[in-house]
Design a protein around this motif. Structure first.
Motif, PDB file in Angstrom:
ATOM      1  N   THR A 247       0.835  -1.207   0.000  1.00 18.26           N
ATOM      2  CA  THR A 247       0.000   0.000   0.000  1.00 18.26           C
ATOM      3  C   THR A 247       0.865   1.251   0.000  1.00 18.26           C
ATOM      4  N   THR A 251       1.404   4.319  -3.076  1.00 15.96           N
ATOM      5  CA  THR A 251       1.221   5.768  -2.931  1.00 15.96           C
ATOM      6  C   THR A 251       2.395   6.546  -3.500  1.00 15.96           C
ATOM      7  N   GLU A 252       3.547   5.871  -3.663  1.00 13.65           N
ATOM      8  CA  GLU A 252       4.753   6.568  -4.106  1.00 13.65           C
ATOM      9  C   GLU A 252       5.196   6.216  -5.515  1.00 13.65           C
ATOM     10  N   GLU A 384       7.670  13.390   6.124  1.00 13.06           N
ATOM     11  CA  GLU A 384       6.350  14.026   6.039  1.00 13.06           C
ATOM     12  C   GLU A 384       5.296  13.124   5.384  1.00 13.06           C
ATOM     13  N   ARG A 385       5.723  12.012   4.800  1.00 14.26           N
ATOM     14  CA  ARG A 385       4.778  11.123   4.138  1.00 14.26           C
ATOM     15  C   ARG A 385       4.092  10.155   5.119  1.00 14.26           C
ATOM     16  N   PRO A 387       2.004  10.432   7.777  1.00 13.38           N
ATOM     17  CA  PRO A 387       0.552  10.523   8.028  1.00 13.38           C
ATOM     18  C   PRO A 387      -0.300   9.940   6.903  1.00 13.38           C
ATOM     19  N   GLU A 388       0.082  10.227   5.646  1.00 11.68           N
ATOM     20  CA  GLU A 388      -0.702   9.689   4.532  1.00 11.68           C
ATOM     21  C   GLU A 388      -0.539   8.169   4.456  1.00 11.68           C
ATOM     22  N   TRP A 389       0.674   7.687   4.669  1.00 12.26           N
ATOM     23  CA  TRP A 389       0.893   6.237   4.644  1.00 12.26           C
ATOM     24  C   TRP A 389       0.068   5.548   5.727  1.00 12.26           C
ATOM     25  N   ARG A 390       0.048   6.151   6.920  1.00 10.85           N
ATOM     26  CA  ARG A 390      -0.716   5.545   8.009  1.00 10.85           C
ATOM     27  C   ARG A 390      -2.206   5.502   7.676  1.00 10.85           C
ATOM     28  N   SER A 391      -2.698   6.593   7.101  1.00  8.46           N
ATOM     29  CA  SER A 391      -4.114   6.662   6.739  1.00  8.46           C
ATOM     30  C   SER A 391      -4.470   5.602   5.704  1.00  8.46           C
ATOM     31  N   LYS A 392      -3.652   5.485   4.664  1.00 10.07           N
ATOM     32  CA  LYS A 392      -3.912   4.507   3.606  1.00 10.07           C
ATOM     33  C   LYS A 392      -3.844   3.084   4.157  1.00 10.07           C
ATOM     34  N   GLN A 395      -6.833   2.167   6.264  1.00 12.56           N
ATOM     35  CA  GLN A 395      -7.991   1.926   5.411  1.00 12.56           C
ATOM     36  C   GLN A 395      -7.931   0.527   4.793  1.00 12.56           C
TER      37      GLN A 395
END
Length: 404
Positions: A247, A251-252, A384-385, A387-392, A395
């Protein structure tokens, strides 16, 4: 100290060509050359060797028989096949005992690199007994339910590449073994593959049937001497880490190979626990007990009891089996990425972060990144990435659990 390499081939001209080809390595390697399996065993009985490189089709004692004898009596010797013969029957006889397989003709750089990586492994683990134990492994035990599911699927008239790949890709032991076979030239497929599903596609249903049902390259976990539920817990954690690593990679990157690398590295990141548990069940039971009672960090406890860690044991095995370097690095440094030389976005990053997320989820702790190497991530510009990684990841894991 020079590493000792033994080459075996019944063709004197081939041995002469190898001597010429490897002349530049004489300052780093002590090389010996044998024209038969019997001669090779005689040499080994007098002097230990770090690496054996053998042809397959030889009179009296063929390569498969030689590898079998070396595996039994000299397990610390890395075993590499260098052969121009790719008959299925001969290859199937060698897959249990060969660590890697190279096809003739083999260029000098490939041969030097393969043998060079094998000799480098000798310095990776300090304990000779541990190196020998890992070198003896011809398979890693699989979750019994998945092993039975695979056998039943292969025996079904509706067996498919997709179905086989799906089952194997859910099990660390099966995945490691199938990638060993496809990343060496065992079946003439020499290429870097990190996806177990792709590996199955390249090998084909019939070859996988032969490997599983006849040669038995996979083994079923029996749990002897290990803590109850050891493999279930390890399997659940490994699969969840692989899913989250994939996941994060998605994202990257749009590169499917990068995504596959991340998933496989995540699935295999704790394979060293399986290696240590299988070889040293009593000691690993003590390690698990100490960890559960809060005795230091897992790696510290492993070092105290066994003199090594699961990261080192796992990385040693997958490098011995010839898996891609990016997966080896991710396994070796997944707890301490700052100790690696890796820069930028890499499977190591996805596995390190995914492993921390999964431990947070499993222990129901706070959502702080307490185990994440924030210094390292800041150095490579990816802090800085998080928070988005944790959210994805939250989910996707939520979706997985909802569908269970």
């Amino acid at each position: 100290m020079k590493k000792r390499i033994l080459f075996v081939d019944d063709e004197p001209r081939v041995l002469q060509a190898l001597q010429r080809m490897l002349r530049t390595m004489r300052h780093e390697w002590d090389m010996a050359f044998a024209t038969s399996g019997r001669e090779a065993l005689d040499i080994l009985s007098k002097t230990p060797f770090d690496v054996l490189v053998s042809d397959m089709r030889m009179p009296e004692m063929d390569g498969a028989q030689l590898l079998d004898e070396v595996a039994k009596h000299y397990p610390g010797t890395v075993r590499i096949v260098l052969s121009g013969h790719s008959a299925q029957e001969m290859v199937l006889r060698s897959v249990k005992h060969a660590h890697q397989y190279l096809s003739k003709p083999c260029d000098a750089e490939t041969l030097k690199a393969t043998v060079g990586r094998a000799t480098a492994l000798c310095n990776f683990l300090n304990d000779n007994g541990l190196r020998e134990a890992i070198s003896r492994l011809d398979s890693l035990p699989s979750l019994p339910s998945l092993y039975l599911e695979l056998v039943e699927h292969l025996q079904s008239p509706d067996a498919s590449v997709r179905g086989i790949g799906d089952i194997i890709s859910r099990d660390p032991g099966m995945t490691a073994k199938i990638l060993q076979l496809v990343n060496s030239a065992f079946f003439g497929l020499r290429r870097e593959i990190s996806s177990p599903a792709q590996a199955v596609t390249l090998l084909g249903v019939e070859t996988v049937k032969d490997l599983v049902l006849a040669v038995q390259v996979f083994s079923r976990f029996d749990g002897k001497g290990l803590p109850e539920n050891f493999l279930n817990t390890l399997w659940s954690h490994s699969l969840a880490t692989g899913v989250m690593a994939r996941t994060i990679a998605k994202t990257e990157s749009d590169d499917q190979s990068a995504v596959d690398n991340a998933f496989t590295a995540g699935l295999l990141h704790d394979v060293g626990k399986l290696v240590l548990g299988v070889n040293f069940p009593a000691e690993y039971g003590e390690i698990k007990s100490r960890i559960e009672h809060g005795d230091c960090q897992p790696c510290e406890v492993e070092n105290k009891v066994l003199g090594t860690t699961h990261e080192k044991a796992g990385a040693y095995l997958v490098q011995l089996w010839g898996l891609p370097a990016s997966i080896v690095e991710a396994i070796a440094f997944h707890h301490f990425p700052g100790k690696s030389l890796v820069e930028g976005f890499h499977p190591l990053v996805t596995v390190h972060v995914a492993n921390c997320f999964e431990h947070d989820n499993a222990s129901a702790t706070t959502k702080k990144s307490s185990y994440i190497d924030t210094v390292y991530l800041e150095q490579i510009g990816l802090l800085e990435r998080i928070p988005e990684w944790r959210s994805k990841c939250s989910q996707i894991i939520g979706e997985v659990k909802a569908n269970e």
